[in-house]
Design an enzyme around this catalytic site. Sequence first.
Site, PDB file in Angstrom:
ATOM      1  N   CYS A 101       0.793  -1.235   0.000  1.00 25.84           N
ATOM      2  CA  CYS A 101       0.000   0.000   0.000  1.00 25.84           C
ATOM      3  C   CYS A 101       0.823   1.282   0.000  1.00 25.84           C
ATOM      4  CB  CYS A 101      -0.948   0.002   1.191  1.00 25.84           C
ATOM      5  SG  CYS A 101      -2.266  -1.194   0.981  1.00 25.84           S
TER       6      CYS A 101
HETATM    7  P1  NAD Z   1      -4.826  -8.133  -3.686  1.00 29.54           P
HETATM    8  O1  NAD Z   1      -3.969  -7.916  -4.867  1.00 29.54           O
HETATM    9  O2  NAD Z   1      -4.350  -8.990  -2.565  1.00 29.54           O
HETATM   10  O3  NAD Z   1      -6.206  -8.757  -4.167  1.00 29.54           O
HETATM   11  C1  NAD Z   1      -6.949  -8.270  -5.232  1.00 29.54           C
HETATM   12  C2  NAD Z   1      -7.792  -9.415  -5.782  1.00 29.54           C
HETATM   13  O4  NAD Z   1      -8.643  -8.891  -6.804  1.00 29.54           O
HETATM   14  C3  NAD Z   1      -6.980 -10.536  -6.439  1.00 29.54           C
HETATM   15  O5  NAD Z   1      -7.322 -11.764  -5.841  1.00 29.54           O
HETATM   16  C4  NAD Z   1      -7.391 -10.488  -7.905  1.00 29.54           C
HETATM   17  O6  NAD Z   1      -7.414 -11.774  -8.523  1.00 29.54           O
HETATM   18  C5  NAD Z   1      -8.789  -9.898  -7.797  1.00 29.54           C
HETATM   19  N1  NAD Z   1      -9.305  -9.299  -9.032  1.00 29.54           N
HETATM   20  C6  NAD Z   1      -8.641  -8.593  -9.980  1.00 29.54           C
HETATM   21  N2  NAD Z   1      -9.490  -8.202 -10.950  1.00 29.54           N
HETATM   22  C7  NAD Z   1     -10.718  -8.664 -10.593  1.00 29.54           C
HETATM   23  C8  NAD Z   1     -12.009  -8.545 -11.163  1.00 29.54           C
HETATM   24  N3  NAD Z   1     -12.200  -7.879 -12.287  1.00 29.54           N
HETATM   25  N4  NAD Z   1     -13.049  -9.119 -10.536  1.00 29.54           N
HETATM   26  C9  NAD Z   1     -12.860  -9.789  -9.383  1.00 29.54           C
HETATM   27  N5  NAD Z   1     -11.673  -9.934  -8.777  1.00 29.54           N
HETATM   28  C10 NAD Z   1     -10.608  -9.370  -9.386  1.00 29.54           C
HETATM   29  O7  NAD Z   1      -5.229  -6.687  -3.170  1.00 29.54           O
HETATM   30  P2  NAD Z   1      -5.469  -6.208  -1.658  1.00 29.54           P
HETATM   31  O8  NAD Z   1      -4.173  -6.092  -0.956  1.00 29.54           O
HETATM   32  O9  NAD Z   1      -6.574  -6.987  -1.044  1.00 29.54           O
HETATM   33  O10 NAD Z   1      -5.963  -4.705  -1.933  1.00 29.54           O
HETATM   34  C11 NAD Z   1      -7.208  -4.424  -2.513  1.00 29.54           C
HETATM   35  C12 NAD Z   1      -7.418  -2.919  -2.446  1.00 29.54           C
HETATM   36  O11 NAD Z   1      -7.504  -2.504  -1.090  1.00 29.54           O
HETATM   37  C13 NAD Z   1      -6.290  -2.097  -3.070  1.00 29.54           C
HETATM   38  O12 NAD Z   1      -6.810  -0.944  -3.670  1.00 29.54           O
HETATM   39  C14 NAD Z   1      -5.445  -1.731  -1.872  1.00 29.54           C
HETATM   40  O13 NAD Z   1      -4.721  -0.540  -2.081  1.00 29.54           O
HETATM   41  C15 NAD Z   1      -6.497  -1.541  -0.796  1.00 29.54           C
HETATM   42  N6  NAD Z   1      -6.015  -1.786   0.567  1.00 29.54           N
HETATM   43  C16 NAD Z   1      -5.210  -2.833   0.846  1.00 29.54           C
HETATM   44  C17 NAD Z   1      -4.774  -3.043   2.146  1.00 29.54           C
HETATM   45  C18 NAD Z   1      -3.825  -4.164   2.479  1.00 29.54           C
HETATM   46  O14 NAD Z   1      -3.306  -4.162   3.605  1.00 29.54           O
HETATM   47  N7  NAD Z   1      -3.583  -5.125   1.616  1.00 29.54           N
HETATM   48  C19 NAD Z   1      -5.176  -2.171   3.176  1.00 29.54           C
HETATM   49  C20 NAD Z   1      -6.036  -1.134   2.864  1.00 29.54           C
HETATM   50  C21 NAD Z   1      -6.447  -0.937   1.548  1.00 29.54           C
END
Ligand code: NAD
Length: 442
Positions: free
Chosen positions: A270
């Site tokens: 992030c």
């Molecule tokens: P991640 O990469 O772990 O997971 C994203 C998932 O989305 C993947 O499994 C991917 O296959 C799936 N995906 C992609 N395209 C898709 C679609 N069209 N339809 C359905 N699924 C699809 O991401 P994350 O770490 O969970 O982060 C998600 C969001 O939350 C990001 O914007 C991130 O900045 C934000 N965020 C993350 C955290 C963290 O600690 N990881 C904390 C706060 C906010």
Amino acid sequence: MGKAKLSFFGLGYVGTVYSAGFASKGFKVTGFDTDKDKLKMLDKGAPPIHEPGLEELMRECKAKGTLRITDNPDDAVSNSDITFITVGTPSKEDGSIDLKHVVEASNTIGGALKGKGAWHLIVVKSTVTPGTTEKIVRRTVEKASGKKTPEDYGLAVNPEFLREGSAIEDFMKPDRIIIGANDEKSRKMLEEIYSEFDCPKILTNPKTAELIKYVNNAFLAMKVSFINMIANLCQEIPGCDVDVVARGIGLDRRIGEQFLRAGAGWGGSCLPKDLKALKNFSRKIGVNLPLIEATLKINDKQPLTMIKLTKKKIGNLKNRRVAVLGLSFKPDTDDMREAVSIKIVNKLIDEGAEVTVYDPAAMKNAKKIFQEKVIYAPSTIECLKDAECALIVTEWSEFKELTPEDFIEHMKNPVVIDGRRIFNPETYASKLEFEAIGLRAE
Ligand code: NAD
């Protein structure tokens, strides 16, 4: 009216934790992801990520029958009242936000909405730059569905602040909840599902909600880069220790002790991408953010301090065996996205060192990154064997339990560089060769 039914598009760190979290609270949840392997694992009740407590929570939800995984997006939308977009928002080459997953998910949800009679709420939980939801998500959903907001469907922003490694706790006990919506119905629906969460709720418009997430991460990163800058100063003043300085200022309530731990730099999924996206977004609208630029610059160089300290202790690294303890960007996760270990290990390799690595959770991910370039040790002790220098890169608790004697017994030459300030400098310096970030002996 019963509890709203929820669906999640994107089952990564955020989507998996939220699906299981809401399902454990009795909400009927359907999870969808485009990654079929992930769906297979999740369907068996196995989380695709390492997160303390997640597997147990998923098992509980499976037993209750509140969490269902589907590979059919129409099924997820038609069997829910609210869809959360929790897909990834990575950086493009130039640092700007890459919205391809958000657009793809919006398009799929829009397509599924076409055949749905009932009003539906779409909530953007992914981190997106201000204006994305009202412009890009809205345009994409409306084109695919032929529907209009707020008459036919609602659109809201609900940014996420969970920390990997304590994600379940953060879900259960958030510091605050941000709800960004322009229409009353969307706002009320979100307030309702969060009604049992006892924390302040900030109600605002979608753009402000989107901005809050970036400003939050920018401030945290700035705090760490600040103390890292001071660590580099301490390193040049004999007798100074950044840990004592941090404690001295952290007890001032206006400053606060958290995020003042000096170290080898910050990484993760992030902070790096969000700061770059904020910088890029602001530039595009003609605003410079010098503090953000400095925050990024300091962090870019910080991992190299570890190399500097290593060379200070053992000199030329060519053909010298160096042990790297910790690869994930922080403890209790297997996430290696933008981990500082990558920069450190690559630089050690460039300098000709023979690198052995060990991490309690991230070895599988590390193999994808370093491939054949390093030696993968099966344990901490194996990693230390015959090494001439050991670098602490991630502060896993099992490393904190190591004693100077462990290093003395197993290393060829007991030299320790503490990049996370986990060891008592006096104890260590009295027994072996020791350096730590932000510390200069008298
Ligand atoms: P991640 O990469 O772990 O997971 C994203 C998932 O989305 C993947 O499994 C991917 O296959 C799936 N995906 C992609 N395209 C898709 C679609 N069209 N339809 C359905 N699924 C699809 O991401 P994350 O770490 O969970 O982060 C998600 C969001 O939350 C990001 O914007 C991130 O900045 C934000 N965020 C993350 C955290 C963290 O600690 N990881 C904390 C706060 C906010």
